[in-house]
Design an enzyme around this catalytic site. Structure first.
Site, PDB file in Angstrom:
ATOM      1  N   SER A  64       0.842  -1.192   0.000  1.00  0.00           N
ATOM      2  CA  SER A  64       0.000   0.000   0.000  1.00  0.00           C
ATOM      3  C   SER A  64       0.886   1.254   0.000  1.00  0.00           C
ATOM      4  O   SER A  64       1.697   1.439  -0.910  1.00  0.00           O
ATOM      5  CB  SER A  64      -0.978  -0.045   1.185  1.00  0.00           C
ATOM      6  OG  SER A  64      -1.980   0.923   1.051  1.00  0.00           O
ATOM      7  N   ASP A  77      -9.624  -5.241  -4.604  1.00  0.00           N
ATOM      8  CA  ASP A  77      -9.140  -4.255  -3.627  1.00  0.00           C
ATOM      9  C   ASP A  77     -10.091  -3.057  -3.591  1.00  0.00           C
ATOM     10  O   ASP A  77     -10.207  -2.328  -4.573  1.00  0.00           O
ATOM     11  CB  ASP A  77      -7.722  -3.806  -4.028  1.00  0.00           C
ATOM     12  CG  ASP A  77      -7.029  -3.007  -2.931  1.00  0.00           C
ATOM     13  OD1 ASP A  77      -7.719  -2.279  -2.186  1.00  0.00           O
ATOM     14  OD2 ASP A  77      -5.783  -3.086  -2.838  1.00  0.00           O
ATOM     15  N   HIS A 116      -7.641  -5.675  -0.107  1.00  0.00           N
ATOM     16  CA  HIS A 116      -6.447  -4.875   0.222  1.00  0.00           C
ATOM     17  C   HIS A 116      -5.656  -5.646   1.274  1.00  0.00           C
ATOM     18  O   HIS A 116      -5.651  -5.316   2.458  1.00  0.00           O
ATOM     19  CB  HIS A 116      -6.851  -3.487   0.719  1.00  0.00           C
ATOM     20  CG  HIS A 116      -5.723  -2.504   0.724  1.00  0.00           C
ATOM     21  ND1 HIS A 116      -5.066  -2.118  -0.424  1.00  0.00           N
ATOM     22  CD2 HIS A 116      -5.121  -1.830   1.739  1.00  0.00           C
ATOM     23  CE1 HIS A 116      -4.114  -1.247  -0.116  1.00  0.00           C
ATOM     24  NE2 HIS A 116      -4.138  -1.058   1.193  1.00  0.00           N
TER      25      HIS A 116
END
Length: 195
Positions: free
Chosen positions: A85, A140, A174
């Site tokens: 991320s 995601d 995610h």
């Protein structure tokens, strides 16, 4: 700590793994509540304003970590940056802006920050031939797969496209998965063979 645990399952004995903690800071997207963050996140759309000062400072912090390892006797071309991320975004940005030649970048569920600050076409820096493993889940909700796809297309115009691998994982949100971690292990073992 979570990523050092995830890496424990794929570690190679001849590789040193460093998992720095992001500093705790107020994050605009999180109603200014303090949380671990490498830089401020103002929004999650492609045209959101970005924390240029924070991103550049975070990249300098990563470059200082690289410098420390070089002082410890590890050549920079035996160092892979990686992250998930925001950490993946920071790893990409740092690799594309440092003058230290690196072995590669592992960029998980992320994007290229300050993408408009890069020139159109190939970069001239030390890492124009760098190997990149970019991974993204196709479900995601936080950093949509589209961000990953746009990032890989931009990267292919900046560095040697033959050195870029883009993997997607069906049903992954995610987060990470075993298959992704095995792809990361293969990438690290390939680009950091025992000497």
């Amino acid at each position: 700590h979570g990523w050092s645990e995830a890496l424990a399952g794929i570690k190679s004995p001849h590789v040193k793994y460093i998992c720095p903690h992001a500093p705790v800071m107020p994050v605009s997207l999180n109603m200014n509540m303090a949380m671990p963050s490498w830089f401020d996140i103002i929004g999650l759309s492609p045209d959101s304003q970005e924390d240029e000062v924070g991103i550049k400072q975070a990249a300098e912090n990563v470059k200082a970590l690289i410098d420390q390892e070089v002082k410890n006797g590890i050549p920079s071309n035996r160092i892979i940056l990686g992250g998930f991320s925001q950490g993946g975004a920071l790893s990409l940005y740092t690799a594309l802006t440092t003058q230290q030649k690196l072995a590669g970048v592992v960029a998980l569920s992320c994007w290229l920050p300050l993408r408009t600050s890069f020139p159109q076409g190939p970069i001239s820096g030390a890492n124009k031939e760098i190997a990149v493993l970019q991974c993204h889940g196709d479900c995601d909700p936080l950093v949509p797969l589209m961000f990953g796809s746009l990032t890989v297309e931009r990267l292919k115009s900046m560095i040697n496209p033959a050195n870029i691998t883009f993997r997607t994982y069906s049903g992954m949100m995610h987060s990470s998965c075993i298959e992704e971690m095995m792809d990361v292990k293969q990438f690290i073992d390939k680009h950091l063979p025992p000497v």
